[in-house]
Motif scaffolding. Structure first.
Motif, PDB file in Angstrom:
ATOM      1  N   UNK A 107     -26.977  12.793  -8.374  1.00 46.97           N
ATOM      2  CA  UNK A 107     -28.416  12.800  -8.676  1.00 46.97           C
ATOM      3  C   UNK A 107     -29.238  13.257  -7.478  1.00 46.97           C
ATOM      4  N   UNK A 108     -28.649  13.164  -6.284  1.00 47.52           N
ATOM      5  CA  UNK A 108     -29.352  13.609  -5.073  1.00 47.52           C
ATOM      6  C   UNK A 108     -29.738  15.074  -5.161  1.00 47.52           C
ATOM      7  N   UNK A 109     -28.961  15.841  -5.926  1.00 47.91           N
ATOM      8  CA  UNK A 109     -29.189  17.289  -5.969  1.00 47.91           C
ATOM      9  C   UNK A 109     -29.988  17.710  -7.209  1.00 47.91           C
ATOM     10  N   UNK A 110     -30.425  16.765  -8.028  1.00 46.95           N
ATOM     11  CA  UNK A 110     -31.152  17.108  -9.251  1.00 46.95           C
ATOM     12  C   UNK A 110     -32.649  17.259  -8.969  1.00 46.95           C
ATOM     13  N   UNK A 111     -33.326  18.033  -9.829  1.00 41.95           N
ATOM     14  CA  UNK A 111     -34.720  18.375  -9.564  1.00 41.95           C
ATOM     15  C   UNK A 111     -35.621  17.140  -9.527  1.00 41.95           C
ATOM     16  N   UNK A 112     -35.229  16.099 -10.285  1.00 42.89           N
ATOM     17  CA  UNK A 112     -36.070  14.902 -10.327  1.00 42.89           C
ATOM     18  C   UNK A 112     -36.161  14.236  -8.947  1.00 42.89           C
ATOM     19  N   UNK A 113     -35.034  14.230  -8.213  1.00 41.74           N
ATOM     20  CA  UNK A 113     -35.053  13.633  -6.868  1.00 41.74           C
ATOM     21  C   UNK A 113     -35.968  14.438  -5.952  1.00 41.74           C
ATOM     22  N   UNK A 114     -35.921  15.761  -6.121  1.00 40.67           N
ATOM     23  CA  UNK A 114     -36.807  16.618  -5.311  1.00 40.67           C
ATOM     24  C   UNK A 114     -38.268  16.387  -5.683  1.00 40.67           C
ATOM     25  N   UNK A 115     -38.526  16.137  -6.968  1.00 38.85           N
ATOM     26  CA  UNK A 115     -39.899  15.890  -7.397  1.00 38.85           C
ATOM     27  C   UNK A 115     -40.445  14.611  -6.754  1.00 38.85           C
ATOM     28  N   UNK A 116     -39.576  13.608  -6.636  1.00 39.40           N
ATOM     29  CA  UNK A 116     -40.000  12.350  -5.988  1.00 39.40           C
ATOM     30  C   UNK A 116     -40.281  12.615  -4.505  1.00 39.40           C
ATOM     31  N   UNK A 117     -39.396  13.374  -3.861  1.00 42.13           N
ATOM     32  CA  UNK A 117     -39.620  13.720  -2.459  1.00 42.13           C
ATOM     33  C   UNK A 117     -40.927  14.509  -2.322  1.00 42.13           C
ATOM     34  N   UNK A 118     -41.158  15.415  -3.259  1.00 40.88           N
ATOM     35  CA  UNK A 118     -42.388  16.223  -3.240  1.00 40.88           C
ATOM     36  C   UNK A 118     -43.626  15.354  -3.310  1.00 40.88           C
ATOM     37  N   UNK A 119     -43.547  14.300  -4.110  1.00 35.53           N
ATOM     38  CA  UNK A 119     -44.684  13.371  -4.232  1.00 35.53           C
ATOM     39  C   UNK A 119     -44.947  12.684  -2.881  1.00 35.53           C
ATOM     40  N   UNK A 120     -43.876  12.205  -2.243  1.00 39.84           N
ATOM     41  CA  UNK A 120     -44.043  11.511  -0.961  1.00 39.84           C
ATOM     42  C   UNK A 120     -44.558  12.478   0.115  1.00 39.84           C
ATOM     43  N   UNK A 121     -44.075  13.698   0.044  1.00 41.62           N
ATOM     44  CA  UNK A 121     -44.502  14.702   1.019  1.00 41.62           C
ATOM     45  C   UNK A 121     -46.002  14.980   0.883  1.00 41.62           C
ATOM     46  N   UNK A 122     -46.458  15.057  -0.351  1.00 44.67           N
ATOM     47  CA  UNK A 122     -47.899  15.303  -0.578  1.00 44.67           C
ATOM     48  C   UNK A 122     -48.746  14.188   0.008  1.00 44.67           C
ATOM     49  N   UNK A 123     -48.285  12.954  -0.182  1.00 46.16           N
ATOM     50  CA  UNK A 123     -49.029  11.809   0.382  1.00 46.16           C
ATOM     51  C   UNK A 123     -49.019  11.895   1.905  1.00 46.16           C
ATOM     52  N   UNK A 124     -47.849  12.231   2.466  1.00 47.74           N
ATOM     53  CA  UNK A 124     -47.732  12.320   3.924  1.00 47.74           C
ATOM     54  C   UNK A 124     -48.672  13.397   4.469  1.00 47.74           C
ATOM     55  N   UNK A 125     -48.696  14.529   3.806  1.00 47.56           N
ATOM     56  CA  UNK A 125     -49.525  15.635   4.306  1.00 47.56           C
ATOM     57  C   UNK A 125     -51.012  15.300   4.213  1.00 47.56           C
ATOM     58  N   UNK A 126     -51.362  14.449   3.231  1.00 43.71           N
ATOM     59  CA  UNK A 126     -52.767  14.020   3.143  1.00 43.71           C
ATOM     60  C   UNK A 126     -53.159  13.178   4.355  1.00 43.71           C
ATOM     61  N   UNK A 127     -52.180  12.443   4.881  1.00 43.53           N
ATOM     62  CA  UNK A 127     -52.459  11.515   5.991  1.00 43.53           C
ATOM     63  C   UNK A 127     -51.753  11.964   7.278  1.00 43.53           C
ATOM     64  N   UNK A 128     -51.522  13.266   7.419  1.00 45.03           N
ATOM     65  CA  UNK A 128     -50.662  13.737   8.502  1.00 45.03           C
ATOM     66  C   UNK A 128     -51.182  13.340   9.879  1.00 45.03           C
ATOM     67  N   UNK A 129     -52.526  13.293  10.026  1.00 44.66           N
ATOM     68  CA  UNK A 129     -53.072  13.038  11.362  1.00 44.66           C
ATOM     69  C   UNK A 129     -52.732  11.624  11.842  1.00 44.66           C
ATOM     70  N   UNK A 130     -52.673  10.658  10.905  1.00 44.75           N
ATOM     71  CA  UNK A 130     -52.294   9.306  11.326  1.00 44.75           C
ATOM     72  C   UNK A 130     -50.777   9.150  11.318  1.00 44.75           C
ATOM     73  N   UNK A 131     -50.101   9.864  10.420  1.00 39.56           N
ATOM     74  CA  UNK A 131     -48.643   9.754  10.347  1.00 39.56           C
ATOM     75  C   UNK A 131     -47.977  10.420  11.542  1.00 39.56           C
ATOM     76  N   UNK A 132     -48.675  11.367  12.157  1.00 41.34           N
ATOM     77  CA  UNK A 132     -48.110  12.183  13.231  1.00 41.34           C
ATOM     78  C   UNK A 132     -48.051  11.402  14.554  1.00 41.34           C
TER      79      UNK A 132
END
Lengths: 308, 268
Positions: B6-31
């Motif tokens: 399941x690690x290689x299925x698109x759904x796992x990537x979609x979940x990662x994509x969601x977390x990445x979007x949140x991170x990029x919204x807050x990149x200045x504090x996350x950095x």
């Protein structure tokens, strides 16, 4: 008239949770353009049944078919056709209202077409455009439910699950949700609805499936379900009058069990014949006769779940 | 097997994509944390503690400056802590308080994708943190504070990613078990911090018991493997130890995470 296709059909669903039999052989059918109301008192197995239907839980036994095909063969494709609005708000608090719809669209394959346009369309249709840039927690309860339903529709599903969609809403917001549900039904969606509001179930449901102790105890139109389970009339009387003392034994004699007690009053569901017998047996008793409603059914199931 | 693929299925990537979007919204504090943490630790351990160890320390029969010893350990420690804490606190908050998982599970995302999404995201975030720490180390090297073979850093990055997946799977296991966020102290003090101490990240393990325990600690093998690379001494045995332990953790913990979380999230 050609029979509408069964969009969703469940046969013999069984589920045990923690060693307890929660759902015991439930059958149900929902057609396109139809609202199926799933009713029952707390612990009847509604939510577990619903969770099996939308793929949260795996049934221990039984079959779920979508468009006639067993969904177990391709759960992914089945879930592509579903929209789910859970009882609790589960929107993504890290995103705005608009982003919630966009991110939800990213969880489906094939990808929904023209997502930005679809999101605008849903924002407009659910009167959320003004709040598109706000975080969901800033919305009132009614608008949060709208967002939940809009999110469930972003990928254009054919079947929508609404788990108590108006719980906690004020009357105005409830009516707004009813209008939306009516519109979705008119658009051809199959809708499976659970609710604790009996007026809501009566207004919205084309057919009802009533559960008690994990089993289907009635199925049909609201009117036929009430007729089957309660009879045609409900007699309401105060049990403290002297002549009412004889009512209990009379009910026992006629095989009607114990009266339903609501706020100190007795509610007696009776058929037309039974009502005539009752009137002859208690000519001096003061009581009110009214048509049965789903509240009576709900109370009957909640107070005497094995009555059926 | 589906649990692992399941690690290689698109759904796992979609979940990662969601977390990445949140991170990029807050990149200045996350950095900020990954930049400030190594600087703070280098100052505390390297310049502070290192001042008492002017002769350096002995590492596998050779004298190494304490700053040179501690800098690779810092990469390993950052890998471990970032991955574990992300899958402990980040995942727990999304599961319990934000109910993000429940929302995702009403779509085509299955629980196994949510789990892999969390693991892969923690690993991705960890790798980006380690990359930032590497930049800080490069600056330290330019200032003459450390003397490492930083040319091997591109080899370290994939090792960090895979190790972070295993550490994240460990963190998720605790996420599935602890009843409330207040109970996070238990795995932190009983497992995470002891693993951190018995790892040769900031100081060598002289005591034979500690040394024996460390052989089953993947963080120890990671620290020693990275140190071996950056000090130009290889580290083959530790790569083997790391590979075995990380593989075992992924094979055992990922299915266990899914089982425990299925019970917790779905009640099934």
């Amino acid at each position: 008239m050609a029979r509408m296709p069964a969009l969703l059909e469940a046969v013999g669903l069984v589920k045990r949770l923690g060693g307890r039999l929660v759902v015991d052989g439930v059958d149900l059918v929902c057609h396109a353009g139809q609202v199926l109301g799933l009713l029952g008192p707390n612990g009847a197995g509604k939510t577990t049944t619903l969770r099996m239907l939308y793929g949260f839980l795996t049934a221990d036994a039984g079959v779920i078919r979508f468009d006639g095909a067993d969904v177990a063969r391709d759960v992914g494709s089945f879930k592509r056709q579903l929209g789910v609005c859970t009882q609790e708000d589960t929107f993504d608090g890290d995103f705005t209202v608009r982003e919630n719809l966009t991110i939800a669209a990213s969880y489906f394959r094939p990808r929904p077409e023209h997502v930005p346009h679809r999101v605008d369309e849903l924002l407009e249709r659910f009167s959320l455009t003004t709040y598109a840039g706000d975080k969901p927690e800033a919305l009132s309860g009614g608008f949060r439910r709208r967002l939940m339903i809009a999110r469930a529709l972003v990928h254009r599903p054919r079947l929508l699950f609404l788990d108590e969609p108006t719980t906690g809403l004020d009357p105005q917001a409830r009516v707004a949700v009813w209008d939306l549900v009516n519109g979705l039904r008119a658009a051809g969606l199959g809708i499976v609805l659970t609710t604790h509001y009996m007026d809501e179930a009566e207004r919205l449901s084309d057919v009802l499936t009533v559960l008690a102790q994990g089993k289907v105890v009635a199925h049909g139109t609201p009117k036929s379900v009430l007729g089957d389970m309660l009879g045609e009339h409900v007699v309401v009387l105060e049990p403290d009058s002297v002549s009412a003392a004889a009512v209990g034994p009379w009910l026992e004699t006629h095989g009607l069990g114990q009266p339903l007690a609501v706020l100190g009053a007795w509610h007696l569901p009776l058929s037309a014949e039974q009502l005539a017998d009752f009137a002859r047996a208690f000519p001096a008793l003061r009581y009110e006769v009214r048509p049965p409603n789903l509240d009576d059914l709900f109370l009957k199931l909640a107070l005497a779940p094995c009555a059926s | 097997m589906r649990q692992l693929t399941a690690a290689f299925e698109w759904q796992s990537r979609a979940v990662v994509g969601r977390h990445l979007r949140v991170y990029l919204k807050n990149w200045h504090t996350s950095f900020l944390p990954p930049v400030l943490e190594p600087i703070t630790l280098l100052l505390a351990f390297g310049l502070g503690l290192g001042a008492y160890m002017a002769r350096g320390i002995e590492w596998h029969g050779r004298d190494v400056g304490y700053m040179d010893y501690v800098a690779p350990g810092m990469l390993a420690y950052a890998t471990f802590m970032t991955a574990v804490f992300q899958s402990l606190f980040g995942a727990f908050i999304r599961m319990r308080y934000q109910r993000t998982w429940e929302g995702q599970l009403t779509t085509q995302i299955d629980l196994r994708h949510v789990v892999w999404g969390e693991i892969l995201w923690a690993a991705l975030l960890t790798t980006s943190y380690v990359a930032i720490v590497s930049l800080v180390l490069s600056a330290c090297q330019a200032l003459g504070l450390i003397h490492l073979d930083l040319g091997v850093l591109p080899v370290v990055i994939p090792i960090v990613f895979v190790s972070a997946c295993a550490f994240s799977a460990l963190g998720l296991c605790f996420t599935a078990l602890v009843p409330t966020i207040d109970h996070m102290n238990l795995p932190i003090f009983l497992v995470v911090l002891p693993m951190g101490f018995v790892s040769a990240t900031y100081f060598p393990l002289g005591h034979p018991v500690m040394a024996a325990i460390s052989t089953v600690n993947p963080l120890y093998h990671l620290a020693e493997a990275v140190r071996g690379l950056l000090l130009g001494a290889g580290g083959g045995v530790h790569f083997a130890g790391l590979a075995i332990l990380v593989s075992a953790m992924l094979a055992v913990l990922v299915p266990l995470d899914m089982r425990l979380l299925r019970k917790r999230v779905l009640g099934d």
